[in-house]
Design an enzyme around this catalytic site. Structure first.
Site, short mmCIF file in Angstrom:
data_model
loop_
_atom_site.label_atom_id
_atom_site.label_comp_id
_atom_site.label_asym_id
_atom_site.label_seq_id
_atom_site.Cartn_x
_atom_site.Cartn_y
_atom_site.Cartn_z
N SER A 190 8.08 5.62 5.77
CA SER A 190 7.96 7.05 5.69
C SER A 190 8.60 7.97 6.55
O SER A 190 9.89 7.67 6.56
CB SER A 190 6.34 7.43 5.33
OG SER A 190 5.96 6.77 4.24
N HIS A 208 8.66 9.14 -1.30
CA HIS A 208 8.45 7.67 -1.06
C HIS A 208 8.14 7.00 -2.29
O HIS A 208 7.27 7.51 -3.03
CB HIS A 208 7.41 7.43 0.27
CG HIS A 208 7.87 8.12 1.23
ND1 HIS A 208 9.11 7.57 2.23
CD2 HIS A 208 7.56 9.34 1.81
CE1 HIS A 208 9.29 8.57 3.06
NE2 HIS A 208 8.33 9.60 2.85
N GLU A 267 0.04 7.36 1.51
CA GLU A 267 0.34 7.46 2.60
C GLU A 267 -0.76 8.34 3.54
O GLU A 267 -1.78 8.82 2.91
CB GLU A 267 1.67 8.37 2.93
CG GLU A 267 2.78 7.77 2.46
CD GLU A 267 3.17 8.26 0.89
OE1 GLU A 267 4.30 8.40 0.68
OE2 GLU A 267 2.25 8.90 0.40
N GLU A 289 0.96 -1.28 0.08
CA GLU A 289 -0.06 0.14 0.17
C GLU A 289 0.85 1.24 -0.13
O GLU A 289 1.30 1.65 1.14
CB GLU A 289 -0.77 0.03 1.02
CG GLU A 289 -2.04 1.15 1.09
CD GLU A 289 -3.08 0.94 0.15
OE1 GLU A 289 -3.00 1.46 -0.84
OE2 GLU A 289 -4.09 -0.09 0.28
N SER A 326 13.06 5.89 0.05
CA SER A 326 12.39 6.82 0.93
C SER A 326 13.55 8.06 0.83
O SER A 326 14.69 7.78 0.86
CB SER A 326 12.01 6.44 2.17
OG SER A 326 10.70 5.55 1.97
N CYS A 374 3.06 5.09 5.43
CA CYS A 374 2.37 4.25 4.31
C CYS A 374 2.29 2.71 4.93
O CYS A 374 2.07 2.43 6.06
CB CYS A 374 3.32 4.01 3.30
SG CYS A 374 4.90 3.39 3.43
#
Length: 535
Positions: free
Chosen positions: A102, A425, A43, A40, A405, A116
């Site tokens: 993140s 990210h 964020e 996923e 990141s 996230c």
């Protein structure tokens, strides 16, 4: 560049210049990080303001505000969110935490947390309010121990936002749906407003925002037990922010009035271009750079040394075979000092002739070193270049087998009291590809139009589609001609090279104007958006 010589556990790399951001790396948290199961990308983003600006901290607060809170306290809070600290950039005005999931930014007067995956960001919110109350001294509601209610600072303002999830069923805690998140926030704050921006059956974005001088709800304790209750009126006389700053001989930093946040959320990244965010690709790139630099060094040395002349009447007192005796010399009695190999001269052995070049482990494994390689090679370092922002610093991390990141801290040139950030990210896997870019560097500081920054970012990641949200504080006294300039700025955002603008939605919020835009690549043939979540 990040120093790859990392002592055990932590290492600080302080700058020789006072006030310049410096990096601290948490080595323990970087062991065995693996993004294989990351799915996923979108964020969750939370901003909690405890005063309008660093210059308007309440008298009860620590002089450094939230920056006075020890790092270990924030790490304990992040355990509730399910992320770990990888490294920290410390600066005078903001501490930038790069996380396993993140980023987090701590200013004296506000906290920004972006996570996230299946992180439980809102589960950390009560602890944030408690830390602000007990560790930073902000006005707060006292704890009610019999009812297990912790102390909680009263925020100035709260913002929570996110893009629609692709896999909402896998979220945890209050994040299973937008309704659940709104319900959680409403239980904590009064006067909040929730918005869905965009198409219900297309790409959309959620926002929760409170009014200035937010109140906690319901009250945890009776009014007469509140620690911020005004006792003697003259002692706690409230003055306008400018007057208070002048009275305390503090600089006037009207942060809330100049607040500007740009967020670019990108999906369906070009697969070939996304390879640069894979560990194997970055490792090959690092090794290629290493070999190229070695070759260039050899070439430069040859240009400087040229050839060495030998005479047949050289000093015979020097025993052993001279280099002039072999095939590398020519009829003039010269030789190339770089042609020689260990097999030619056993006296100068350096190992097997087919021995491969060896590279530092950091050039072939996940971590900050390859993160720096990627940030420079992909063009991220050029968005706010050190040529214009000499004290800017990027802290980047490349994950196994892929994922990237980065945090950037961008002090304003010539203004030590103003430091901004950006964060990036990337989830590059084709089935869930996603990249985000967020910054609060004002357009007036960068000297570039918003459209220029958006175009540069989009060119780095090459998404099939993306959305742009621009969140700007309203100016209390707009100067003449501002409306005309805004219209021109708006018009330029209609045209991003290679993309067509599909949606444009404007929200007039209390104190802010929000503009949401959604774009698709002109040759896009990927079908309808992957919605995942509908409200």
């Amino acid at each position: 560049m990040v120093d790859i010589a990392i002592p055990p556990h932590y290492t600080a790399s302080p700058s020789s210049l006072s006030g310049t951001p410096h990096l601290t790396i948490n080595r323990e948290a970087t062991v065995d990080l693996d993004s294989t199961n990351a799915f996923e990308g979108p964020e969750k983003l939370l901003e909690v303001w405890f005063s309008p600006s660093p210059a308007a901290l309440p008298l009860s607060a620590a002089p450094l505000g939230l920056n006075a809170v020890p790092a270990d306290t924030w790490k304990e809070m992040l355990d509730l969110v399910n992320c770990k600290v990888l490294s920290v950039i410390d600066s005078d005005n903001v501490d930038a935490y790069l996380l396993s999931e993140s980023s987090m930014f701590i200013f004296p007067h506000k906290l920004v947390l972006k996570t996230c995956g299946t992180t439980t960001l809102l589960c950390g919110l009560p602890r944030m309010l408690e830390i602000a109350a007990l560790e930073a001294g902000f006005p707060h509601v006292k704890a009610n121990l019999p009812q297990a209610i912790p102390a909680a600072a009263t925020p100035y303002r709260v913002f929570y936002s996110r893009k629609n999830f692709l896999h909402p069923e896998q979220q945890k805690g209050p994040h299973k749906s937008w309704r659940d998140e709104v319900g959680f926030l409403d239980k904590m704050f009064s006067g909040g407003s929730a918005y869905m921006i965009g198409k219900m059956n297309g790409e959309h974005w959620y926002l929760y925002i409170t009014v200035p001088n937010t109140q906690l709800t319901p009250p945890a304790t009776p009014e007469n037990e509140r620690s911020d209750r005004i006792g003697t009126q003259t002692k706690y006389l409230e003055m306008p922010e400018k007057m208070a700053a002048m009275a305390m001989n503090m600089p006037i930093i009207e942060d809330a009035q100049n607040d500007e946040t740009l967020e670019i959320l990108m999906t369906d990244l070009d697969e070939d271009n996304a390879r640069q965010f894979y560990l194997d690709y970055a490792g090959d790139l690092a090794e290629g750079n290493y070999q190229r630099k070695a070759y260039e060094a050899r070439k430069n040395a040859m240009n400087h040394l040229g050839v060495i002349s030998e005479h047949n009447n050289s000093d015979h007192s020097i025993d052993g075979k001279t280099l002039i005796d072999d095939h590398s010399s020519d009829e003039t009695g010269t030789f190339d000092v770089f042609v020689q190999t260990s097999s030619d001269h056993s006296g100068f052995s350096s190992g097997s002739e087919d021995e491969d070049l060896t590279f530092a482990e950091e050039l072939t494994t996940e971590g900050h070193t390859l993160g720096t390689v990627v940030s420079e090679s992909c063009g991220l370092a050029d968005i706010y270049p050190t040529s214009k922002y000499p004290d800017a610093r990027i802290d980047a991390y490349l994950f196994t087998p892929c994922g990237f990141s980065a945090n950037g801290v961008v002090p304003a040139p010539g203004n030590a009291g103003s430091t901004h950030y950006f964060t990036v990210h990337v989830t590059p896997e084709a089935h869930c590809s996603y990249a985000s870019f967020e910054t609060n560097v004002p357009a007036r500081q960068s000297g570039r139009e918003t459209v220029e920054v958006v175009s540069q970012v989009v060119n780095i990641f090459k998404p099939g589609r993306f959305s742009v949200t621009l969140f700007e504080a309203k100016q209390p006294f707009a100067e003449d001609g501002r409306d005309a300039r805004s219209k021109k700025k708006d018009a330029r955002m209609e045209s991003i090279r290679g993309y067509r603008r599909v949606d444009r939605i404007v929200h007039d919020l209390e104190g802010y104007e929000l503009v949401f835009r959604y774009y698709e690549r002109e040759d896009w043939k990927g079908g309808a958006p992957r919605i995942g979540e509908c409200y």
